[in-house]
Design a protein around this motif. Structure first.
Motif, short mmCIF file in Angstrom:
data_model
loop_
_atom_site.label_atom_id
_atom_site.label_comp_id
_atom_site.label_asym_id
_atom_site.label_seq_id
_atom_site.Cartn_x
_atom_site.Cartn_y
_atom_site.Cartn_z
N LEU A 189 0.84 -1.20 0.00
CA LEU A 189 0.00 0.00 0.00
C LEU A 189 0.87 1.25 0.00
O LEU A 189 0.66 2.18 -0.79
CB LEU A 189 -0.92 0.01 1.23
N GLY A 190 1.88 1.25 0.89
CA GLY A 190 2.75 2.41 1.00
C GLY A 190 3.50 2.69 -0.29
O GLY A 190 3.57 3.84 -0.74
N LYS A 191 4.03 1.65 -0.90
CA LYS A 191 4.78 1.83 -2.15
C LYS A 191 3.88 2.36 -3.26
O LYS A 191 4.27 3.27 -4.01
CB LYS A 191 5.41 0.50 -2.58
N LYS A 192 2.67 1.81 -3.36
CA LYS A 192 1.74 2.28 -4.40
C LYS A 192 1.38 3.74 -4.18
O LYS A 192 1.36 4.55 -5.13
CB LYS A 192 0.47 1.42 -4.41
N MET A 193 1.10 4.10 -2.93
CA MET A 193 0.73 5.49 -2.63
C MET A 193 1.88 6.44 -2.95
O MET A 193 1.68 7.51 -3.54
CB MET A 193 0.33 5.63 -1.16
N LEU A 194 3.09 6.06 -2.56
CA LEU A 194 4.25 6.93 -2.80
C LEU A 194 4.50 7.13 -4.30
O LEU A 194 4.76 8.24 -4.75
CB LEU A 194 5.49 6.35 -2.12
N THR A 195 4.40 6.05 -5.06
CA THR A 195 4.60 6.18 -6.51
C THR A 195 3.46 6.96 -7.15
O THR A 195 3.68 7.76 -8.06
CB THR A 195 4.77 4.80 -7.18
N ASP A 196 2.24 6.78 -6.66
CA ASP A 196 1.10 7.56 -7.16
C ASP A 196 1.28 9.05 -6.86
O ASP A 196 0.82 9.91 -7.63
CB ASP A 196 -0.21 7.07 -6.55
N PHE A 197 1.95 9.35 -5.76
CA PHE A 197 2.20 10.74 -5.37
C PHE A 197 3.42 11.33 -6.08
O PHE A 197 3.80 12.47 -5.82
CB PHE A 197 2.38 10.85 -3.86
N GLY A 198 4.04 10.54 -6.96
CA GLY A 198 5.13 11.08 -7.78
C GLY A 198 6.53 10.74 -7.30
O GLY A 198 7.51 11.23 -7.87
N TYR A 199 6.65 9.87 -6.30
CA TYR A 199 7.97 9.48 -5.81
C TYR A 199 8.51 8.31 -6.63
O TYR A 199 7.76 7.44 -7.07
CB TYR A 199 7.91 9.09 -4.33
N LYS A 200 9.83 8.31 -6.83
CA LYS A 200 10.50 7.26 -7.58
C LYS A 200 11.13 6.25 -6.63
O LYS A 200 11.74 6.63 -5.63
CB LYS A 200 11.58 7.85 -8.49
N ASP A 201 10.99 4.98 -6.96
CA ASP A 201 11.60 3.89 -6.18
C ASP A 201 13.09 3.88 -6.47
O ASP A 201 13.51 3.50 -7.56
CB ASP A 201 10.94 2.57 -6.60
N VAL A 202 13.89 4.31 -5.50
CA VAL A 202 15.33 4.47 -5.72
C VAL A 202 16.11 3.21 -5.38
O VAL A 202 17.04 2.82 -6.07
CB VAL A 202 15.86 5.68 -4.91
N GLY A 203 15.77 2.58 -4.28
CA GLY A 203 16.48 1.38 -3.85
C GLY A 203 15.71 0.78 -2.70
O GLY A 203 14.59 1.20 -2.40
N MET A 204 16.29 -0.19 -2.03
CA MET A 204 15.60 -0.83 -0.92
C MET A 204 15.15 0.22 0.10
O MET A 204 15.96 0.94 0.66
CB MET A 204 16.54 -1.83 -0.23
N ASP A 205 13.85 0.36 0.30
CA ASP A 205 13.24 1.24 1.31
C ASP A 205 13.23 2.72 0.93
O ASP A 205 12.66 3.52 1.67
CB ASP A 205 13.95 1.14 2.67
N HIS A 206 13.87 3.13 -0.15
CA HIS A 206 14.04 4.56 -0.41
C HIS A 206 13.26 5.05 -1.62
O HIS A 206 13.25 4.40 -2.68
CB HIS A 206 15.52 4.89 -0.59
N PHE A 207 12.64 6.21 -1.45
CA PHE A 207 11.89 6.86 -2.51
C PHE A 207 12.31 8.33 -2.57
O PHE A 207 12.65 8.93 -1.55
CB PHE A 207 10.38 6.77 -2.24
#
Length: 452
Positions: free
Chosen positions: A271-289
């Protein structure tokens, strides 16, 4: 996905180093060997700059989710003697190097760095810079507690070159905050975030944790909604590492059954990952956006992203020196950790001795495996040369990867191993396939937190 979580949710390292600390060869390590490796790394790249990590261990209260080394006290008169000792330790290193090194990266961690007064933090950094040179595009950052980080803290550190601050948010639920003894209103986080931007900080980070005691899916959702309202440049979305067996750990304020189940924790992550990416954050590495405008994301794109004991950084230095109690240094050829007792630390430094109590000298095999684990962690792929295959047991690594490959978490093409999108949440498990020390000697007791 739930079946994969159940299958791969096992104890495993976070790989801020390889070999991991429990597998360091302590018998064949010495202070003399560490000094030699530091000098070698520095002389090989004197203009490349060094990284500094300074551990500031004091906290006024115990957060029961925390696994870091700290001392709980309200005695602020301890600040100045500790700073003076850190500066003396730094002088021991600069005397060893024989020159004022170029400082490319400096991070203040803890403990609670903002336990220290703004004046004392400025005194510390000015003392560091007297025996070092600040690089033109230096990355200076610190960890701030939203409850005690003042505008004066932010201004004092900005004045000596800091441009990034990381705030420990964890979760906004009152129930969760009470359980982890970290009660901080949203207003406090908002104030510090806005002050930092007013002053001119170019990167504000928030740390959020999932898998905390009593934490629900709705708690995670509301925390991320509130976080997005402040739009930090970076977000570290950590899995709670439950390691209550570690000495000096404060993780005793709740029971095991108060923690979310592994399947519930996985839902929180998804849920958290989907919300962060929907909000425009990029998945950079383990745990980091990160936002596309932050230099951590730029580092991912241009291939300079690095991972060490400070976590993910936008660039690599060959030498990282750790100052203060319990801090760890990295010369690429070796690791060394300082003593954990403040009294012993001060005694050794006062007598002109680097306060090291354990470490590890990396073999060629270690260096090769470390390189590939770093590649996986920072670029999600790695390529093994024929020469490297002869240094490591590559057939064993391929064997270790076989199930991960069958489950679609990695692809193996000739000499290239790549992490699939499906495999990214299992990056720790994938890295474990390369960890030959772990496979040669399985731990008899619990050493690591769960990977998922």
């Amino acid at each position: 996905m739930c079946k994969l979580v159940q299958k791969y949710n096992v104890p495993g390292p976070r790989y801020t180093s390889y070999p991991t600390v429990p597998y360091w060869d302590l018998e064949n390590f010495s202070g003399k060997l560490w000094k030699s490796s530091v000098l070698k790394a520095f002389q090989e790249d004197p203009e490349g700059g060094i990284s500094l990590y300074i551990h500031l261990p004091f906290c006024e209260s115990m957060c029961t989710f925390c696994g870091c080394h700290k001392r709980i006290t309200k005695r602020h008169e301890l600040e100045l003697p500790y700073i003076k000792t850190v500066l003396k330790e730094w002088k021991l290193y600069t005397q060893l190097l024989g020159t004022k090194p170029l400082i490319k990266e400096l991070h203040l961690g803890g403990g609670t760095p903002t336990f220290f007064s703004p004046e004392n933090l400025k005194l510390l950094v000015e003392g560091i810079l007297r025996n070092g040179k600040k690089a033109e595009n230096a990355q200076f950052s610190f960890e701030g507690h939203p409850n005690n980080t003042t505008k004066k803290h932010l201004q004092a550190l900005f004045d000596v070159g800091f441009r990034r601050v990381c705030l420990g948010v964890q979760d906004y639920s009152p129930v969760v905050q009470k359980a982890i003894n970290r009660v901080q209103p949203f207003e406090n986080v908002k104030n510090v975030t806005e002050w930092a931007r007013e002053i001119g900080y170019t990167s504000v980070g928030h740390d959020i944790i999932y898998g905390l005691p009593f934490q629900t899916l709705e708690d995670v959702k509301q925390t991320i909604v509130k976080t997005n309202a402040l739009k930090p440049d970076r977000i570290a979305f950590y899995s709670y590492a439950h390691v209550p067996w570690m000495k000096g750990n404060g993780q005793r304020g709740f029971k095991e059954e108060n923690l979310p189940s592994s399947s519930e924790k996985k839902k929180q992550y998804e849920l958290g990952k989907k919300m962060l990416t929907d909000f425009g954050y990029k998945d950079v590495g383990m745990d980091h956006f990160a936002l596309p405008t932050d230099n951590l994301y730029s580092a991912l794109l241009n291939g300079t992203l690095h991972r060490n004991f400070m976590g993910y950084t936008p660039s690599k230095t060959k030498l990282m020196i750790g100052l203060g109690v319990s801090s760890i240094g990295d010369s690429w050829y070796g690791f060394a950790q300082n003593v954990k007792s403040i009294e012993e630390y001060e005694h050794l430094v006062e007598h002109g001795v680097l306060p090291i109590f354990r470490g590890h000298a990396l073999t060629l095999e270690d260096q090769t495996i470390r390189k590939h684990i770093l590649n996986l962690m920072c670029q999600f792929k790695t390529e093994v040369t024929q020469e490297e295959k002869e240094l490591i047991d590559f057939d064993k690594i391929i064997e270790n990867l076989s199930e991960l490959h069958s489950d679609g978490l990695v692809t193996i093409e000739a000499n290239t191993i790549s992490v699939t999108k499906k495999g990214r949440p299992f990056i720790r498990n994938i890295s474990m396939a390369f960890d030959l020390k772990l496979h040669r000697k399985k731990p008899e007791t619990r050493l690591f937190s769960m990977t998922v």
